[in-house]
Design a protein around this motif. Structure first.
Motif, mmCIF file in Angstrom:
data_model
loop_
_atom_site.group_PDB
_atom_site.id
_atom_site.type_symbol
_atom_site.label_atom_id
_atom_site.label_comp_id
_atom_site.label_asym_id
_atom_site.label_seq_id
_atom_site.Cartn_x
_atom_site.Cartn_y
_atom_site.Cartn_z
ATOM 1 N N CYS A 134 0.858 -1.190 0.000
ATOM 2 C CA CYS A 134 0.000 0.000 0.000
ATOM 3 C C CYS A 134 0.890 1.235 0.000
ATOM 4 O O CYS A 134 1.699 1.434 0.916
ATOM 5 N N ALA A 135 0.741 2.052 -1.025
ATOM 6 C CA ALA A 135 1.584 3.250 -1.155
ATOM 7 C C ALA A 135 1.287 4.281 -0.076
ATOM 8 O O ALA A 135 2.095 5.167 0.190
ATOM 9 N N GLN A 136 0.124 4.195 0.565
ATOM 10 C CA GLN A 136 -0.258 5.173 1.580
ATOM 11 C C GLN A 136 0.026 4.703 3.006
ATOM 12 O O GLN A 136 -0.259 5.424 3.958
ATOM 13 N N ARG A 137 0.571 3.499 3.171
ATOM 14 C CA ARG A 137 0.780 2.990 4.520
ATOM 15 C C ARG A 137 1.699 3.909 5.311
ATOM 16 O O ARG A 137 2.778 4.259 4.867
ATOM 17 N N GLY A 138 1.251 4.284 6.509
ATOM 18 C CA GLY A 138 2.033 5.179 7.346
ATOM 19 C C GLY A 138 2.647 4.503 8.551
ATOM 20 O O GLY A 138 3.530 5.056 9.191
ATOM 21 N N GLN A 139 2.157 3.295 8.889
ATOM 22 C CA GLN A 139 2.695 2.548 10.016
ATOM 23 C C GLN A 139 2.329 1.082 9.834
ATOM 24 O O GLN A 139 1.422 0.760 9.086
ATOM 25 N N PRO A 140 3.054 0.186 10.512
ATOM 26 C CA PRO A 140 2.718 -1.234 10.392
ATOM 27 C C PRO A 140 1.448 -1.546 11.183
ATOM 28 O O PRO A 140 1.047 -0.762 12.045
ATOM 29 N N PRO A 141 0.825 -2.667 10.907
ATOM 30 C CA PRO A 141 -0.336 -3.071 11.719
ATOM 31 C C PRO A 141 0.070 -3.260 13.173
ATOM 32 O O PRO A 141 1.225 -3.581 13.473
ATOM 33 N N HIS A 142 -0.880 -3.063 14.049
ATOM 34 C CA HIS A 142 -0.625 -3.213 15.487
ATOM 35 C C HIS A 142 -0.054 -4.604 15.773
ATOM 36 O O HIS A 142 -0.562 -5.611 15.289
ATOM 37 N N HIS A 167 2.895 -5.689 14.808
ATOM 38 C CA HIS A 167 3.863 -6.110 13.799
ATOM 39 C C HIS A 167 5.018 -5.113 13.743
ATOM 40 O O HIS A 167 4.827 -3.911 13.939
ATOM 41 N N ALA A 168 6.202 -5.608 13.461
ATOM 42 C CA ALA A 168 7.385 -4.744 13.356
ATOM 43 C C ALA A 168 7.654 -4.392 11.902
ATOM 44 O O ALA A 168 7.337 -5.165 10.985
ATOM 45 N N ILE A 169 8.234 -3.235 11.693
ATOM 46 C CA ILE A 169 8.628 -2.812 10.348
ATOM 47 C C ILE A 169 9.839 -3.630 9.908
ATOM 48 O O ILE A 169 10.767 -3.869 10.683
ATOM 49 N N THR A 170 9.821 -4.070 8.646
ATOM 50 C CA THR A 170 10.997 -4.731 8.068
ATOM 51 C C THR A 170 11.417 -3.947 6.831
ATOM 52 O O THR A 170 10.576 -3.544 6.033
ATOM 53 N N ILE A 171 12.699 -3.718 6.707
ATOM 54 C CA ILE A 171 13.223 -2.950 5.575
ATOM 55 C C ILE A 171 14.268 -3.788 4.858
ATOM 56 O O ILE A 171 15.203 -4.305 5.477
ATOM 57 N N GLU A 226 15.592 -4.265 -2.106
ATOM 58 C CA GLU A 226 14.326 -4.315 -2.844
ATOM 59 C C GLU A 226 13.510 -3.068 -2.565
ATOM 60 O O GLU A 226 13.571 -2.497 -1.497
ATOM 61 N N ARG A 227 12.733 -2.694 -3.554
ATOM 62 C CA ARG A 227 11.823 -1.559 -3.384
ATOM 63 C C ARG A 227 10.434 -1.997 -3.816
ATOM 64 O O ARG A 227 10.231 -2.446 -4.930
ATOM 65 N N GLY A 228 9.483 -1.896 -2.926
ATOM 66 C CA GLY A 228 8.104 -2.264 -3.227
ATOM 67 C C GLY A 228 7.238 -1.028 -3.329
ATOM 68 O O GLY A 228 7.717 0.104 -3.272
ATOM 69 N N LEU A 229 5.957 -1.258 -3.478
ATOM 70 C CA LEU A 229 5.015 -0.143 -3.569
ATOM 71 C C LEU A 229 4.946 0.608 -2.229
ATOM 72 O O LEU A 229 4.882 1.833 -2.185
ATOM 73 N N SER A 230 4.978 -0.142 -1.146
ATOM 74 C CA SER A 230 4.950 0.455 0.187
ATOM 75 C C SER A 230 6.379 0.844 0.600
ATOM 76 O O SER A 230 7.333 0.180 0.203
ATOM 77 N N PRO A 231 6.546 1.893 1.382
ATOM 78 C CA PRO A 231 7.885 2.304 1.809
ATOM 79 C C PRO A 231 8.561 1.279 2.738
ATOM 80 O O PRO A 231 9.765 1.305 2.904
ATOM 81 N N PHE A 232 7.751 0.386 3.329
ATOM 82 C CA PHE A 232 8.310 -0.642 4.190
ATOM 83 C C PHE A 232 7.344 -1.817 4.234
ATOM 84 O O PHE A 232 6.195 -1.724 3.849
ATOM 85 N N SER A 233 7.849 -2.926 4.712
ATOM 86 C CA SER A 233 7.012 -4.113 4.897
ATOM 87 C C SER A 233 6.884 -4.381 6.387
ATOM 88 O O SER A 233 7.417 -3.662 7.213
ATOM 89 N N PHE A 234 6.210 -5.456 6.729
ATOM 90 C CA PHE A 234 6.028 -5.791 8.141
ATOM 91 C C PHE A 234 5.908 -7.303 8.288
ATOM 92 O O PHE A 234 5.658 -8.001 7.324
#
Length: 199
Positions: A173-181, A183-187, A191-199
């Protein structure tokens, strides 16, 4: 009047001399035994995303709960297009679809600032229950073989949304501003995806 007009929102506003907010509020409360209206929900949100009114009515919509709205939900466009009634069909993660309308409303100016408060008022109903709405029918509402209401003129433009980033498990999601409650951010630096980070 709602049934007779096919829930034509602009027509009902004119007929009763009310604004969109008052009309939306009334539509959420028509639950008289033996004469129930459609189960709408209503939200009033300011530009900062703060909810000052929320009515689930009989809709049971999870979109009313929570302090944060999904940035992908087109109702926010009402602030940029104040004269328009913004329509959107959204799909939640559970697969339910909702037909939503939104309009920007402005409260009268008070005090020395000389500028009235502006809000976005959203009105929504589960798409499968929207058949009686002629306004939707006249703008392309039809019914799938399974009986669910669909909007062919918006085919491919059903907006997949969540219930705010903290409660949303949608990835890429290009608009994601934080990970789901919880879950930790993974960078991944490679790789570069649509979202600025994964979780």
């Amino acid at each position: 009047a709602c049934e007779g007009s096919g829930y034509d929102l602009p027509l009902l506003e004119r007929r009763f001399g009310v604004g969109f907010e008052q009309l939306a509020h009334r539509l959420t409360t028509m639950q008289r035994v033996g004469a129930r209206g459609l189960p709408f929900f209503m939200l009033r949100v300011d530009r900062a995303g703060q909810v000052s009114k929320r009515y689930a009515g009989a809709s049971g919509s999870p979109m009313v709960d929570g302090a944060v709205r999904c940035a992908l939900w087109r109702v926010h466009e009402a602030f940029e297009r104040p004269a328009e009634l913004i329509r959107d069909v959204v799909e939640l993660e559970d697969g339910s679809r909702w037909l939503t309308y939104a309009r920007c409303v402005e409260a009268p100016a008070r005090g020395t600032a000389g500028k009235g408060a502006r809000f976005m008022v959203a009105l929504g109903i589960e798409e499968r229950l929207a058949r009686p709405m002629s306004a939707a029918i006249h703008s392309g509402l039809s019914h799938s073989q399974a009986g669910a209401a669909v909007l062919p003129d918006m085919a491919g433009t059903v907006t997949p949304i969540g219930l705010g980033c903290a409660r949303c498990m949608r990835r890429d999601c290009a608009q994601r501003g934080q990970p789901p409650h919880g879950h930790a951010i993974t960078i991944n630096e490679r790789e570069r995806g649509l979202s600025p980070f994964s979780f």
